[in-house]
Design a protein around this motif. Structure first.
Motif, PDB file in Angstrom:
ATOM      1  N   ILE A  60       0.803  -1.117   0.145  1.00  0.00           N
ATOM      2  CA  ILE A  60      -0.070   0.008   0.094  1.00  0.00           C
ATOM      3  C   ILE A  60       0.678   1.340   0.006  1.00  0.00           C
ATOM      4  O   ILE A  60       1.880   1.435   0.699  1.00  0.00           O
ATOM      5  CB  ILE A  60      -0.942   0.128   1.217  1.00  0.00           C
ATOM      6  N   ASN A  61       0.628   2.256  -0.983  1.00  0.00           N
ATOM      7  CA  ASN A  61       1.066   3.442  -0.899  1.00  0.00           C
ATOM      8  C   ASN A  61       0.283   4.546  -1.195  1.00  0.00           C
ATOM      9  O   ASN A  61       0.040   4.722  -2.377  1.00  0.00           O
ATOM     10  CB  ASN A  61       2.535   3.241  -1.992  1.00  0.00           C
ATOM     11  N   LEU A  62      -0.188   5.341  -0.361  1.00  0.00           N
ATOM     12  CA  LEU A  62      -1.077   6.413  -0.583  1.00  0.00           C
ATOM     13  C   LEU A  62      -0.371   7.452  -1.202  1.00  0.00           C
ATOM     14  O   LEU A  62       0.926   7.638  -1.012  1.00  0.00           O
ATOM     15  CB  LEU A  62      -1.634   6.837   0.773  1.00  0.00           C
ATOM     16  N   VAL A  63      -0.998   8.143  -1.842  1.00  0.00           N
ATOM     17  CA  VAL A  63      -0.505   9.502  -2.341  1.00  0.00           C
ATOM     18  C   VAL A  63      -0.483  10.644  -1.615  1.00  0.00           C
ATOM     19  O   VAL A  63      -1.311  11.052  -0.706  1.00  0.00           O
ATOM     20  CB  VAL A  63      -1.672   9.870  -3.594  1.00  0.00           C
ATOM     21  N   ASP A  64       0.564  11.224  -1.406  1.00  0.00           N
ATOM     22  CA  ASP A  64       0.908  12.324  -0.530  1.00  0.00           C
ATOM     23  C   ASP A  64       0.026  13.777  -1.029  1.00  0.00           C
ATOM     24  O   ASP A  64      -0.689  13.780  -2.073  1.00  0.00           O
ATOM     25  CB  ASP A  64       2.427  12.459  -0.230  1.00  0.00           C
ATOM     26  N   ASP A  65       0.338  14.708   0.009  1.00  0.00           N
ATOM     27  CA  ASP A  65      -0.376  15.931  -0.522  1.00  0.00           C
ATOM     28  C   ASP A  65      -0.021  16.567  -1.820  1.00  0.00           C
ATOM     29  O   ASP A  65      -0.506  17.348  -2.403  1.00  0.00           O
ATOM     30  CB  ASP A  65      -0.013  16.911   0.814  1.00  0.00           C
ATOM     31  N   GLU A  66       1.212  16.377  -2.121  1.00  0.00           N
ATOM     32  CA  GLU A  66       1.827  16.708  -3.476  1.00  0.00           C
ATOM     33  C   GLU A  66       1.122  15.924  -4.531  1.00  0.00           C
ATOM     34  O   GLU A  66       1.642  16.253  -5.783  1.00  0.00           O
ATOM     35  CB  GLU A  66       3.269  17.024  -3.527  1.00  0.00           C
ATOM     36  N   GLY A  67       0.503  14.778  -4.445  1.00  0.00           N
ATOM     37  CA  GLY A  67       0.065  13.887  -5.327  1.00  0.00           C
ATOM     38  C   GLY A  67       1.212  13.047  -5.796  1.00  0.00           C
ATOM     39  O   GLY A  67       1.023  12.241  -6.803  1.00  0.00           O
ATOM     40  N   SER A  68       2.084  12.823  -5.144  1.00  0.00           N
ATOM     41  CA  SER A  68       3.236  11.629  -5.224  1.00  0.00           C
ATOM     42  C   SER A  68       3.086  10.443  -4.392  1.00  0.00           C
ATOM     43  O   SER A  68       2.540  10.543  -3.476  1.00  0.00           O
ATOM     44  CB  SER A  68       4.569  12.653  -5.093  1.00  0.00           C
ATOM     45  N   GLN A  69       3.546   9.426  -5.026  1.00  0.00           N
ATOM     46  CA  GLN A  69       3.737   8.169  -4.387  1.00  0.00           C
ATOM     47  C   GLN A  69       5.201   7.909  -4.211  1.00  0.00           C
ATOM     48  O   GLN A  69       5.790   7.540  -4.682  1.00  0.00           O
ATOM     49  CB  GLN A  69       3.103   7.055  -5.211  1.00  0.00           C
ATOM     50  N   LEU A  70       5.539   8.320  -2.848  1.00  0.00           N
ATOM     51  CA  LEU A  70       6.954   8.180  -2.503  1.00  0.00           C
ATOM     52  C   LEU A  70       7.158   6.843  -1.864  1.00  0.00           C
ATOM     53  O   LEU A  70       6.621   6.135  -1.030  1.00  0.00           O
ATOM     54  CB  LEU A  70       7.430   9.141  -1.433  1.00  0.00           C
ATOM     55  N   ILE A  71       8.390   6.094  -2.523  1.00  0.00           N
ATOM     56  CA  ILE A  71       8.807   4.829  -2.163  1.00  0.00           C
ATOM     57  C   ILE A  71       8.827   4.672  -0.467  1.00  0.00           C
ATOM     58  O   ILE A  71       8.492   3.675   0.008  1.00  0.00           O
ATOM     59  CB  ILE A  71      10.018   3.962  -2.911  1.00  0.00           C
ATOM     60  N   GLU A  72       9.531   5.870  -0.017  1.00  0.00           N
ATOM     61  CA  GLU A  72       9.642   5.834   1.588  1.00  0.00           C
ATOM     62  C   GLU A  72       8.138   5.648   2.221  1.00  0.00           C
ATOM     63  O   GLU A  72       8.294   5.448   3.464  1.00  0.00           O
ATOM     64  CB  GLU A  72      10.390   7.062   2.050  1.00  0.00           C
ATOM     65  N   ASN A  73       7.218   5.909   1.706  1.00  0.00           N
ATOM     66  CA  ASN A  73       6.052   5.844   2.351  1.00  0.00           C
ATOM     67  C   ASN A  73       5.186   4.545   1.949  1.00  0.00           C
ATOM     68  O   ASN A  73       4.003   4.292   2.408  1.00  0.00           O
ATOM     69  CB  ASN A  73       4.800   6.934   1.769  1.00  0.00           C
ATOM     70  N   LEU A  74       5.956   3.568   1.354  1.00  0.00           N
ATOM     71  CA  LEU A  74       5.436   2.269   1.063  1.00  0.00           C
ATOM     72  C   LEU A  74       5.334   1.326   2.120  1.00  0.00           C
ATOM     73  O   LEU A  74       6.051   1.229   3.174  1.00  0.00           O
ATOM     74  CB  LEU A  74       6.372   1.579  -0.064  1.00  0.00           C
ATOM     75  N   TYR A  75       4.153   0.792   2.525  1.00  0.00           N
ATOM     76  CA  TYR A  75       3.679  -0.312   3.265  1.00  0.00           C
ATOM     77  C   TYR A  75       3.847  -1.749   2.638  1.00  0.00           C
ATOM     78  O   TYR A  75       3.225  -1.966   1.690  1.00  0.00           O
ATOM     79  CB  TYR A  75       2.435  -0.345   3.972  1.00  0.00           C
ATOM     80  N   GLU A  76       4.882  -2.706   3.121  1.00  0.00           N
ATOM     81  CA  GLU A  76       4.751  -4.036   2.544  1.00  0.00           C
ATOM     82  C   GLU A  76       4.183  -4.790   3.922  1.00  0.00           C
ATOM     83  O   GLU A  76       4.830  -4.873   4.848  1.00  0.00           O
ATOM     84  CB  GLU A  76       6.326  -4.364   2.245  1.00  0.00           C
ATOM     85  N   ILE A  77       3.060  -5.190   3.773  1.00  0.00           N
ATOM     86  CA  ILE A  77       2.382  -5.944   4.689  1.00  0.00           C
ATOM     87  C   ILE A  77       2.190  -7.390   4.380  1.00  0.00           C
ATOM     88  O   ILE A  77       1.594  -7.739   3.378  1.00  0.00           O
ATOM     89  CB  ILE A  77       1.090  -5.161   4.905  1.00  0.00           C
ATOM     90  N   ILE A  78       2.794  -8.311   5.527  1.00  0.00           N
ATOM     91  CA  ILE A  78       3.097  -9.658   5.164  1.00  0.00           C
ATOM     92  C   ILE A  78       2.350 -10.415   6.180  1.00  0.00           C
ATOM     93  O   ILE A  78       2.341 -10.054   7.461  1.00  0.00           O
ATOM     94  CB  ILE A  78       4.433 -10.372   4.837  1.00  0.00           C
ATOM     95  N   ASN A  79       1.559 -11.410   5.987  1.00  0.00           N
ATOM     96  CA  ASN A  79       0.668 -12.143   6.654  1.00  0.00           C
ATOM     97  C   ASN A  79      -0.051 -11.286   7.868  1.00  0.00           C
ATOM     98  O   ASN A  79       0.191 -11.491   9.183  1.00  0.00           O
ATOM     99  CB  ASN A  79       1.583 -13.104   7.604  1.00  0.00           C
ATOM    100  N   PRO A  80      -0.993 -10.438   7.581  1.00  0.00           N
ATOM    101  CA  PRO A  80      -1.628  -9.460   8.304  1.00  0.00           C
ATOM    102  C   PRO A  80      -2.724  -9.963   9.015  1.00  0.00           C
ATOM    103  O   PRO A  80      -3.288 -10.887   8.598  1.00  0.00           O
ATOM    104  CB  PRO A  80      -2.049  -8.515   7.275  1.00  0.00           C
TER     105      PRO A  80
END
Length: 171
Positions: A60-80
Motif C-alpha cells: 500500500i502506498n497512499l498518494v501524499d499531499d503533492e500527489g506523489s507516491q514516494l517509495i519511503e511511504n510504502l507499506y509492505e504488509i505480510i501475513n496481516p
C-alpha cells in the motif's frame, strides 16, 4: 517488473491466500514487482493474489499531499491479522481488478493490525482514514473477496449488468 493484474471474474481472485513462510529473495522480488505493477496502474494498494500469487502479501502506498507516491511511504504488509477494529466509515472504493468501477463501501474507521515486513520482523500498527480502508480492502483480497461483494443486493445486480455490457463492448 510490471505484472498483469487479474480482472474480475477471474477465478484466481476467489482463492484464499496462504501465509508467507520464507522471507527471502523470492519474496523481495515479488514485493518489488507488486510495487511496480501498482504504481504503473496508478493504484494505492495491491494484494499478491491480484497478480496470480496466492500469498498473504499486500503493498500500500497512499498518494501524499503533492500527489506523489514516494517509495519511503510504502507499506509492505505480510501475513496481516486484524487485532482490533471499531467505528464505521463509508468511502468510495475502486479496485485494479475491477477497473473503472467505483462504489461506496462501509468499513471500520480504525484498525489495529499485526504484520511482518520483508525481513520477517513483526510489527503492530494502528490505522485510520484512507489507510485503514486500504488495508481492509487489500486484506479482503487475501480471503478471496472483492469490494463489490460488500454492495447491497440491488447495487450488486446493477454492477453485474453494467459489467457484462462493458465486457461485451470490449470484445
Amino acid at each position: 517488473m510490471n505484472r498483469e493484474v487479474l480482472v474480475y471474474p477471474n477465478k484466481l481472485l476467489r482463492e484464499t491466500s496462504k501465509d508467507v513462510m520464507h522471507f527471502d529473495a523470492h519474496l523481495h522480488t515479488l514485493l518489488q514487482d507488486m510495487y511496480d505493477t501498482m504504481v504503473c496502474r496508478e493504484g494505492i494498494g495491491l494484494a499478491a493474489v491480484q497478480i496470480g500469487v496466492p500469498l498473504n502479501v499486500v503493498v500500500i502506498n497512499l498518494v501524499d499531499d503533492e500527489g506523489s507516491q514516494l517509495i519511503e511511504n510504502l507499506y509492505e504488509i505480510i501475513n496481516p491479522v486484524i487485532l482490533e477494529k471499531d467505528g464505521l466509515t463509508i468511502y468510495q472504493e475502486g479496485c485494479l481488478s475491477v477497473p473503472g468501477y467505483y462504489d461506496e463501501v462501509e468499513r471500520a474507521a480504525h484498525i489495529k493490525i499485526s504484520y511482518y515486513d520483508r525481513d520477517g520482523n513483526r510489527h503492530e500498527e494502528e490505522f485510520t482514514d484512507l489507510m485503514a480502508i486500504a488495508v481492509q480492502h487489500e486484506m479482503d483480497h487475501l480471503k478471496g473477496r472483492l469490494f463489490i461483494e460488500k454492495l447491497s443486493y440491488l447495487k450488486r445486480k446493477k454492477f453485474e449488468k453494467e459489467w457484462k455490457k462493458k465486457q461485451k463492448a470490449g470484445k
